[in-house]
Each structure stands twice: as C-alpha cells, then as structure tokens.
Design a protein around this motif. Structure first.
Motif, short mmCIF file in Angstrom:
data_model
loop_
_atom_site.label_atom_id
_atom_site.label_comp_id
_atom_site.label_asym_id
_atom_site.label_seq_id
_atom_site.Cartn_x
_atom_site.Cartn_y
_atom_site.Cartn_z
N ASP A 88 -0.36 0.16 9.99
CA ASP A 88 -0.49 0.69 11.26
C ASP A 88 0.82 1.54 11.68
OD1 ASP A 88 -3.00 -0.33 11.62
OD2 ASP A 88 -2.56 -2.08 12.72
N HIS A 89 1.78 0.77 11.28
CA HIS A 89 3.20 1.67 11.56
C HIS A 89 3.13 2.94 11.18
CE1 HIS A 89 7.51 2.47 11.65
NE2 HIS A 89 7.62 2.84 10.44
N PHE A 90 2.99 3.03 9.64
CA PHE A 90 3.08 4.37 9.00
C PHE A 90 1.92 5.33 9.93
CE2 PHE A 90 5.41 2.09 5.82
CZ PHE A 90 6.63 2.63 5.91
N ARG A 91 0.92 4.76 9.98
CA ARG A 91 -0.19 5.55 10.61
C ARG A 91 0.19 6.38 11.98
NH1 ARG A 91 -5.24 2.23 9.47
NH2 ARG A 91 -5.91 3.07 7.54
N ARG A 92 0.79 5.25 12.71
CA ARG A 92 1.43 5.86 14.13
C ARG A 92 2.41 6.98 13.89
NH1 ARG A 92 1.17 0.31 15.28
NH2 ARG A 92 3.41 0.19 14.99
N ASN A 93 3.31 6.99 12.90
CA ASN A 93 4.36 7.78 12.56
C ASN A 93 3.76 8.86 11.51
OD1 ASN A 93 6.67 6.79 14.24
ND2 ASN A 93 6.04 4.78 12.91
N LYS A 94 2.51 8.82 11.37
CA LYS A 94 1.80 10.04 10.47
C LYS A 94 2.50 10.10 9.24
CE LYS A 94 -1.01 11.63 13.56
NZ LYS A 94 -1.96 10.45 14.23
N LYS A 95 3.35 8.89 8.61
CA LYS A 95 3.89 9.30 7.24
C LYS A 95 3.49 7.86 6.51
CE LYS A 95 8.56 8.74 6.55
NZ LYS A 95 9.80 8.82 6.98
N MET A 96 2.70 8.04 5.28
CA MET A 96 2.23 7.23 4.75
C MET A 96 3.21 7.16 3.29
SD MET A 96 -0.01 5.51 5.74
CE MET A 96 -1.05 4.59 4.36
N PRO A 97 3.91 5.87 3.06
CA PRO A 97 4.49 5.82 2.05
C PRO A 97 3.71 5.67 0.75
CG PRO A 97 4.64 3.60 2.99
CD PRO A 97 3.75 4.67 3.66
N LEU A 98 4.39 5.61 -0.52
CA LEU A 98 3.75 5.26 -1.82
C LEU A 98 3.84 3.90 -1.84
CD1 LEU A 98 5.20 7.75 -4.38
CD2 LEU A 98 2.54 7.37 -4.09
N PHE A 99 2.61 3.32 -2.12
CA PHE A 99 2.53 1.60 -2.43
C PHE A 99 2.09 1.31 -3.62
CE2 PHE A 99 1.65 1.40 2.57
CZ PHE A 99 2.77 0.68 2.69
N ARG A 100 2.63 0.34 -4.31
CA ARG A 100 2.34 0.02 -5.55
C ARG A 100 1.32 -1.28 -5.47
NH1 ARG A 100 7.36 -1.16 -7.25
NH2 ARG A 100 6.50 -3.50 -7.92
N GLU A 101 0.11 -1.38 -6.18
CA GLU A 101 -0.90 -2.31 -5.95
C GLU A 101 -0.17 -3.60 -6.59
OE1 GLU A 101 -4.83 -3.72 -6.06
OE2 GLU A 101 -4.13 -1.62 -5.60
N THR A 102 -0.51 -4.73 -5.86
CA THR A 102 -0.06 -5.99 -6.11
C THR A 102 -1.16 -7.02 -5.63
OG1 THR A 102 0.98 -6.62 -3.95
CG2 THR A 102 2.46 -5.34 -5.51
N GLU A 103 -1.15 -8.26 -5.81
CA GLU A 103 -1.97 -9.14 -5.47
C GLU A 103 -2.02 -9.30 -3.90
OE1 GLU A 103 -3.60 -13.81 -5.84
OE2 GLU A 103 -1.44 -13.36 -6.92
N ASP A 104 -0.75 -8.86 -3.41
CA ASP A 104 -0.95 -8.94 -1.75
C ASP A 104 -1.30 -7.65 -1.22
OD1 ASP A 104 -0.10 -11.77 -1.72
OD2 ASP A 104 2.03 -10.79 -2.25
N PHE A 105 -1.27 -6.55 -2.11
CA PHE A 105 -1.74 -5.31 -1.40
C PHE A 105 -2.54 -4.45 -2.32
CE2 PHE A 105 -0.91 -0.67 -1.69
CZ PHE A 105 -0.98 -0.52 -0.21
#
Length: 194
Positions: A88-105
């Motif tokens: 939500d934070h990144f959406r609000r700021n229109k900037k999506m970071p690169l995320f790595r796949e983990t069990e939690d994400f």
C-alpha cells in the motif's frame, strides 16, 4: 509456567479474553522478525516504524472484532498484514520495489489492485492470461504448487499437507517453478507489468 512457553494461539486467546499483557508478549516475541522484514523492504527507520505500528493497529482491530481465525498461524498472518501495508505504501507513492519470493511474500499478491482503470484492467487480464500460459509449461509438481499458492492462496504448510510432501519440498518446488517461469519469460521476452 514461564511466559516463553505460551503458544501464540494461547496468547491471542488471552488477549481476546481481555489480558492486554498477552499482546505485549506477542509483540515482543515477534518484533525483531516483523520489523526486520519491513525494514528490509523500506530501509527508512521512521517509515518502517510507522508501518510496524500500523501493522499492530490492524492486528489489534482484527483481534478486537474477533474475526481472527488463523489457528496457530499468528506470525505468517501478521507478516501478511505487514506485507500488504508495505505494498500500500509503495502504491501510494507510485513506486514499486523489486521483491524476492519468500514464504512470507508472493510476487503474485502484487497483481491484485482494486483501483484499476479499464485500460489497466485489460492489461492485468492480459498479464494473467500470459502468466497462466507460461505456468502450463511447468512440470506438473511445480505447476501444482504454483496454482495452489497463487490461485487458492494456500500456505506452504497447507500445500505440503495437501500434496503429501514436506514443507521444504513444497518450498523447493515453488523456487524451481519461479526459476523456470523466469526462464520462459526471458525466452519469450514476455513483459509482465501493468
């Protein structure tokens, strides 16, 4: 009985029953892991602290309304809340970071956005179709894990129980599936963005 022997489920129940100290114990028990996860995605201590606080405000609201029923999965549930607040934070700021796949994400959770324009919805539908097509190219065991995780929102524990393999095997299949998906995406030069 020492408080460290209390399970998360017991502490959640104690908090719901009115024991405020139980929530404090839960927060202390998981604080470093949850804050570390948030800080790894948002390396700004003040902002990470805000999201950490928001996470537990949402936890408290949910527990107070008694809609919580994660049955012994308190930490993954809280991590999912934190993850959603980060998105939500990144959406609000229109900037999506690169995320790595983990069990939690899971990278696939980014794809759900309720505020889509018609054009974005069309692009999202195209991405979904492309993604489903490349998932079909996976070996059966990897495809099964991806489908359960992505379309049925199952945890790796649930996937392992459903498929009769260990959690590590389920995680391994997901890891290989993601590697294979990336190879197919690169090979066909598919652009999965919207």
């Amino acid at each position: 009985m020492a408080t460290k022997n209390f399970t998360d489920a017991y502490l959640v129940q104690a908090y719901v029953s009115g024991n405020e100290a139980a929530l404090e114990l839960l927060i202390k028990r998981h604080e470093s892991k949850i804050f570390g996860f948030i800080y790894s995605k948002i390396p700004d201590r003040d902002l990470a602290n805000d999201i950490f606080q928001d996470t537990f405000m949402k936890v408290i609201r949910t527990l107070k309304t008694t809609t919580y029923n994660e049955e012994g999965k308190f930490l993954p549930w809280v991590m999912r809340i934190a993850h959603n607040l980060i998105i939500d934070h990144f959406r609000r700021n229109k900037k999506m970071p690169l995320f790595r796949e983990t069990e939690d994400f899971s990278i696939f959770s980014i794809m759900s956005d309720d505020s889509l324009t018609i054009e974005n919805q069309w692009i999202t539908n195209q991405v979904e179709r492309d993604l489903r097509r490349i998932i079909e190219e996976l070996p059966a065991d990897q495809k099964e894990v991806v489908m359960m995780r992505m379309y049925q929102d199952m945890s790796f524990k649930e996937i392992s129980e459903s498929t009769g393999v260990s959690i590590n095997t389920a995680l391994g299949r997901m890891r290989y599936a993601l590697l294979n998906l990336r190879k197919v995406i690169d090979k066909h030069q598919i652009i999965l963005t919207n």
